[in-house]
Write an enzyme that holds these catalytic residues in place. Structure first.
Site, PDB file in Angstrom:
ATOM      1  N   HIS A   1       1.668   4.639  -2.882  1.00 29.82           N
ATOM      2  CA  HIS A   1       1.844   6.088  -2.777  1.00 29.82           C
ATOM      3  C   HIS A   1       3.105   6.539  -3.518  1.00 29.82           C
ATOM      4  CE1 HIS A   1      -1.503   6.700  -0.181  1.00 29.82           C
ATOM      5  NE2 HIS A   1      -1.000   6.014   0.835  1.00 29.82           N
TER       6      HIS A   1
ATOM      7  N   HIS B   1       0.835  -1.206   0.000  1.00 30.53           N
ATOM      8  CA  HIS B   1       0.000   0.000   0.000  1.00 30.53           C
ATOM      9  C   HIS B   1       0.869   1.255   0.000  1.00 30.53           C
ATOM     10  CE1 HIS B   1      -3.308   2.724   1.149  1.00 30.53           C
ATOM     11  NE2 HIS B   1      -2.403   3.282   1.933  1.00 30.53           N
ATOM     12  N   GLU B   2       1.900   1.274   0.826  1.00 31.56           N
ATOM     13  CA  GLU B   2       2.782   2.440   0.873  1.00 31.56           C
ATOM     14  C   GLU B   2       3.555   2.590  -0.439  1.00 31.56           C
ATOM     15  OE1 GLU B   2       2.222   4.470   3.085  1.00 31.56           O
ATOM     16  OE2 GLU B   2       1.111   3.161   4.433  1.00 31.56           O
TER      17      GLU B   2
END
Length: 225
Positions: A102, A98-99
């Site tokens: 980004h 998920h990171e």
């Protein structure tokens, strides 16, 4: 009636926040006990994902705390919490992915991420200053100060609302990458999807709580008038 209404909003916002926090911890704890079949540690999975997307300038670090994982566009660092870094569980790998989502957003010039980054200073100012200014306005009986405090709090609300599409998109990217890269098998993907859904709910809860609080502040200000 207006006083009761504002208290109802306060109670609802507290309940929403508590339920979202409880749910995410239950889900994370469940899938934190299940290791991925690829045996990849979270930081190794993150590095693989970044490299597969042509990103080589992101520094992966261990961050203090639990569930404090984040990606910082300012210094291009991916910070994995102590419960994620060095962990090969479904939860840890899903969070790391998920990171990475980004980082990929920044690399592609994803506009909502850029907008959120620009709104950080105003949101930070609002979170630090809104309450003292509103309190000072109440003590002095100065309506303009109260309104300024409410305006500052609205910066927090705007930031929370901008955050939603950024977080949803990062999770969508993460799940797609985890599946296409074969980092997780089909069974593990179900767990990762549930983990990231639970995490997304915390952002929804934060935004909903902020909106309810803003409505409450506006109602109290209107009652004073």
């Amino acid at each position: 009636m207006e006083i009761e209404f504002t208290y109802i909003l306060l109670i609802i916002s507290i309940i929403v926040s508590l339920l979202a926090s409880l749910f995410v911890r239950i889900v994370f704890k469940k899938y934190d006990k299940i290791g991925v079949s690829s045996c990849l540690l979270a930081q190794d999975a993150a590095e693989q994902i970044l490299n597969e997307n042509g990103i080589y300038d992101v520094t992966i670090r261990r961050a203090a705390g639990d569930l404090t994982d984040n990606y910082s566009p300012a210094d291009n660092t991916l910070n994995l919490s102590e419960s994620t870094y060095g962990n090969s569980s479904i939860s840890a790998v899903a969070v790391a992915a998920h990171e990475c989502g980004h980082a990929i957003q920044k690399n592609e010039g994803y506009k909502p991420l850029e907008l959120r980054t620009l709104s950080v200073p105003m949101a930070s100012l609002g979170s630090k200053a809104y309450y003292p200014i509103i309190l000072l306005g109440i003590i002095l009986g100065t309506e303009p100060l109260i309104n300024i405090g409410i305006l500052l709090f609205s910066f927090i609300v705007i930031f929370q609302l901008i955050t939603l599409p950024v977080e949803f998109d990062a999770s969508h990217r993460a799940l797609k990458i985890l599946s296409n890269s074969n980092i997780l098998d089909n069974t593990e993907m179900k767990g990762a999807r549930l983990v990231l859904t639970a995490a997304a709910l915390t952002y929804v809860a934060a935004a909903a709580t902020s909106v309810l609080q803003l409505i409450r502040l506006l109602a109290l200000s209107n009652r004073r008038n």
